[in-house]
Motif scaffolding. Structure first.
Motif, PDB file in Angstrom:
ATOM      1  N   GLU A 188       1.035  -1.299   0.010  1.00  0.00           N
ATOM      2  CA  GLU A 188      -0.061  -0.057   0.028  1.00  0.00           C
ATOM      3  C   GLU A 188       0.897   1.386  -0.061  1.00  0.00           C
ATOM      4  O   GLU A 188       0.446   2.229   0.613  1.00  0.00           O
ATOM      5  CB  GLU A 188      -0.882   0.040   1.260  1.00  0.00           C
ATOM      6  CG  GLU A 188      -1.816  -1.105   1.151  1.00  0.00           C
ATOM      7  CD  GLU A 188      -3.069  -1.023   0.275  1.00  0.00           C
ATOM      8  OE1 GLU A 188      -3.064  -0.406  -0.671  1.00  0.00           O
ATOM      9  OE2 GLU A 188      -3.907  -1.917   0.201  1.00  0.00           O
TER      10      GLU A 188
ATOM     11  N   HIS B 131     -12.520  -2.306   3.843  1.00  0.00           N
ATOM     12  CA  HIS B 131     -11.056  -2.518   3.699  1.00  0.00           C
ATOM     13  C   HIS B 131     -10.435  -2.002   5.146  1.00  0.00           C
ATOM     14  O   HIS B 131      -9.813  -2.935   5.669  1.00  0.00           O
ATOM     15  CB  HIS B 131     -10.553  -1.757   2.690  1.00  0.00           C
ATOM     16  CG  HIS B 131      -9.220  -1.938   2.553  1.00  0.00           C
ATOM     17  ND1 HIS B 131      -8.238  -1.680   1.320  1.00  0.00           N
ATOM     18  CD2 HIS B 131      -8.002  -2.621   3.438  1.00  0.00           C
ATOM     19  CE1 HIS B 131      -6.997  -2.015   1.678  1.00  0.00           C
ATOM     20  NE2 HIS B 131      -6.876  -2.471   2.829  1.00  0.00           N
TER      21      HIS B 131
ATOM     22  N   HIS C 294      -6.642  -2.316   9.617  1.00  0.00           N
ATOM     23  CA  HIS C 294      -7.777  -2.915   9.373  1.00  0.00           C
ATOM     24  C   HIS C 294      -8.830  -3.054  10.728  1.00  0.00           C
ATOM     25  O   HIS C 294      -9.078  -4.313  10.964  1.00  0.00           O
ATOM     26  CB  HIS C 294      -7.657  -4.430   8.995  1.00  0.00           C
ATOM     27  CG  HIS C 294      -6.961  -4.229   7.749  1.00  0.00           C
ATOM     28  ND1 HIS C 294      -6.527  -5.583   6.952  1.00  0.00           N
ATOM     29  CD2 HIS C 294      -6.810  -3.451   6.885  1.00  0.00           C
ATOM     30  CE1 HIS C 294      -6.145  -5.053   5.926  1.00  0.00           C
ATOM     31  NE2 HIS C 294      -6.044  -3.828   5.654  1.00  0.00           N
TER      32      HIS C 294
ATOM     33  N   HIS D 127      -2.187   2.803   8.196  1.00  0.00           N
ATOM     34  CA  HIS D 127      -3.035   2.014   7.474  1.00  0.00           C
ATOM     35  C   HIS D 127      -3.645   0.620   8.379  1.00  0.00           C
ATOM     36  O   HIS D 127      -2.524  -0.070   8.597  1.00  0.00           O
ATOM     37  CB  HIS D 127      -2.924   1.641   6.145  1.00  0.00           C
ATOM     38  CG  HIS D 127      -3.811   0.704   5.674  1.00  0.00           C
ATOM     39  ND1 HIS D 127      -5.388   0.935   5.661  1.00  0.00           N
ATOM     40  CD2 HIS D 127      -3.629  -0.482   4.995  1.00  0.00           C
ATOM     41  CE1 HIS D 127      -5.761  -0.131   4.975  1.00  0.00           C
ATOM     42  NE2 HIS D 127      -4.745  -1.025   4.531  1.00  0.00           N
TER      43      HIS D 127
HETATM   44 ZN   LIG Z   1      -5.149  -3.037   3.963  1.00  0.00          ZN
END
Ligand SMILES: [Zn+2]
Length: 220
Positions: free
Chosen positions: A74, A156, A95, A93
């Motif tokens: 990412e 996501h 989840h 980032h």
């Molecule tokens: Zn992810």
């Protein structure tokens, strides 16, 4: 500088894993180390067990690393943040399960729920689904980045940014806690958002009274 950045990435990576905002080798985090370079976690490693060798230096100009190890898949999303927001030094980032649950159930976090969410998160936008690890994810966040430090990625995860890694982590923590509260309230009945008038009045105080200067999206 680079040593303290590495230490902080390891510490926050462990926290992300311990708090279960990520599992297995999910998620990624990065921070600036100078005006031209960032450090980012490598691909496929558990962030709860990071070592300094799992952190990869990336040139913001070349958008690439010099070493052999593969940076996070990412990376493009992180680079988009650093490109658009020169004052941002850290990107996470994750989840977070409750926040993702809300996006699956179609429950918006753009409404005001608790005083904390009003002040610290504002109206959290949900970026349209993009296939993970492709440029679709970086494209999906483009329109929101200038306006807020907190974005939900449909189906996501989350993107939170800040001047420091702990600041980006705190935003994630408040986001997931708010999502958890909304999710639990939903199990008991209909969720009643905070009346818009109160939300707007409270929101207006975030800078002066609460000293919160980072951008979030106002309620309307
Ligand atoms: Zn992810």
């Amino acid at each position: 500088m680079i040593q303290s950045a590495k230490k902080e990435l390891l510490r926050i990576g462990t926290l992300l894993y311990q708090r279960q905002y990520i599992v297995a080798s999910e998620g990624n985090l990065s921070c600036r180390i100078d005006s031209k370079n960032i450090l980012i976690t490598r691909s496929g490693v558990c962030k709860g067990e990071l070592t300094p060798d799992d952190l990869i230096k990336i040139s913001l100009e070349k958008r690439a690393s010099t070493g052999k190890q593969r940076p996070s898949t990412e990376m493009r999303m992180h680079l988009e943040v650093y490109r658009q927001r020169p004052e941002v030094n850290a990107v996470i980032h994750a989840h977070p399960p409750y926040a993702i649950s809300l996006s699956l159930a179609g429950i918006s976090l753009e409404k005001p729920y608790t005083p904390e969410s009003v002040l610290l998160l504002g109206a959290v936008p949900t970026a349209a689904y993009g296939r993970p690890s492709t440029s679709q994810v970086a494209e999906s966040i483009q329109e929101y980045l200038k306006r807020t430090d907190i974005i939900l990625l449909e189906r996501h995860g989350s993107l939170t940014v800040g001047k420091t890694l702990p600041e980006a982590f705190n935003k994630l923590e408040v986001l997931e806690n708010t999502a958890k509260i909304v999710w639990l309230a939903r199990q008991s009945g209909i969720i009643k958002p905070l009346p818009l008038k109160e939300a707007k009045e409270l929101f207006a105080l975030r800078r002066e009274v609460y000293g919160l200067e980072y951008p979030v999206i106002p309620f309307d």
